[in-house]
Design a protein around this motif. Structure first.
Motif, PDB file in Angstrom:
ATOM      1  N   THR A 185       0.900  -1.205   0.063  1.00 32.58           N
ATOM      2  CA  THR A 185       0.054   0.167   0.002  1.00 32.58           C
ATOM      3  C   THR A 185       0.841   1.128  -0.111  1.00 32.58           C
ATOM      4  N   GLU A 237      -3.244   5.219  -0.518  1.00 28.47           N
ATOM      5  CA  GLU A 237      -4.324   4.091  -0.401  1.00 28.47           C
ATOM      6  C   GLU A 237      -4.765   3.516   0.931  1.00 28.47           C
ATOM      7  N   THR A 258      -8.662   3.323   2.306  1.00 31.07           N
ATOM      8  CA  THR A 258      -8.989   2.050   2.928  1.00 31.07           C
ATOM      9  C   THR A 258      -9.561   2.301   4.189  1.00 31.07           C
TER      10      THR A 258
END
Length: 330
Positions: free
Chosen positions: A31, A35, A39
């Protein structure tokens, strides 16, 4: 600085675990901060700081701009892995960290801080069932690693039937039976914990070699008989000297001639100067129990007074213990 900021590293690990960072990253391409922020529905600034912190602690690696689990995190902090240690992290964070924040109170009053002795009969009485489940998962993780080290350091090839007094989730019995094919074991525990142990034993495929017996080692008149080896693992440090001596006397009575008792603990040295894991665990007992971590000399004296002979100490390295004091009934 290392001593005074130790909690910074712990809370970084605990927060990452609570956010399920390592399980999320397992078996993925990793990641970026952006990101991860998307999330977790958080801003990119804290996401990036958390990733940097975990990388600095050796829990993440960075490749081509993406953070991935390090081998350490992949093995121990991903849910469902055989060596998952996250229950221990969660228990430390939710139960022990708040108790340690009141360590000075415990020192001044000589009373636990993680539960209320005036309102509860024990540290488990009235506790949140979810947190108790976390506690036993944590103990299972800790005990699994420690049992392997104990089994390699102490020769149990002559043992046939082992009684695990206060055996918790049965982790010791599972690991020791795996190491010694001729060994059978009995987990002697309180009803709810015995149920947990039965489930763990069944899942390990060892129900034919490991039994569970419900009981209370202080309230019951005697320990279950028919065993040639009695294990007291991470039990004695919970209790006062008076109670420890009483328990050793019950072990003596239950064992046959030639039987052995094994006390597995984080042992404080006879000089009372360390080692640090044992000394700090002893303070943990201050906030949790009436006990402390004892020395080999103390256990040796108690074992001799109970009637045991040929008392010896075997040292090893493990998360939950650094040695075992062993006595034989003549």
């Amino acid at each position: 600085m290392q001593l005074t900021t130790g909690f910074w590293a712990f809370k970084t690990v605990a927060a990452a675990h609570e956010l399920d960072l390592f399980s999320r990253l397992s078996s993925t391409a990793g990641t970026t901060a952006g990101e991860l922020a998307e999330t977790l529905a958080i801003e990119e600034r804290p996401a990036g700081m958390l990733l940097t912190g975990c990388a600095a602690l050796g829990l993440l690696s960075k490749h081509d701009g993406r953070y991935v689990n390090s081998p350490l995190a992949e093995e121990f902090l991903v849910r469902g892995k055989p060596s998952y240690f996250g229950g221990w992290v969660q228990m430390l964070d939710q139960r022990l960290y708040p108790g340690w924040a009141k360590l000075t109170d415990a020192i001044r009053t000589n009373r636990p801080t993680t539960w209320h002795p005036d309102r509860q009969r024990s540290l488990f009485d009235g506790e949140d069932p979810e947190l108790l489940a976390v506690f036993w998962e944590a103990m299972h993780s800790l005990s699994t690693f420690t049992a392997r080290a104990l089994g390699e350091a102490v020769d149990l090839r002559g043992a046939r039937r082992l009684l695990d007094v206060g055996g918790g989730s049965g982790a010791y019995d599972i690991e020791l039976c795996r190491l010694y094919p001729d060994l059978t074991a009995t987990v002697y525990e309180l009803p709810k914990v015995a149920d947990i142990a039965a489930g763990k034993v069944s899942a390990a495929g060892l129900a034919d070699r490991i039994a569970t017996v419900v009981g209370d080692f202080f309230a019951d008149a005697a320990l279950p008989g028919g065993h040639d080896t009695t294990l007291l693992s991470m039990i004695m440090h919970d209790w006062s000297e008076v109670r420890c001596r009483a328990l050793l006397q019950k072990c003596w009575t239950a064992l046959p001639s030639g039987g052995r008792v094994i006390i597995s603990e984080l042992l404080v040295n006879d000089e009372h100067t360390g080692p640090a894991p044992a000394a700090l665990m002893s303070l943990n007992m201050l906030i949790e129990t009436e006990g402390r971590n004892y020395t080999p000399s103390e256990y040796t004296q108690w074992l001799h007074d109970a009637g045991f002979q040929d008392v010896r100490t075997v040292w090893f390295e493990a998360p939950g213990a650094n040695g075992a004091v062993i006595g034989t009934k003549p």
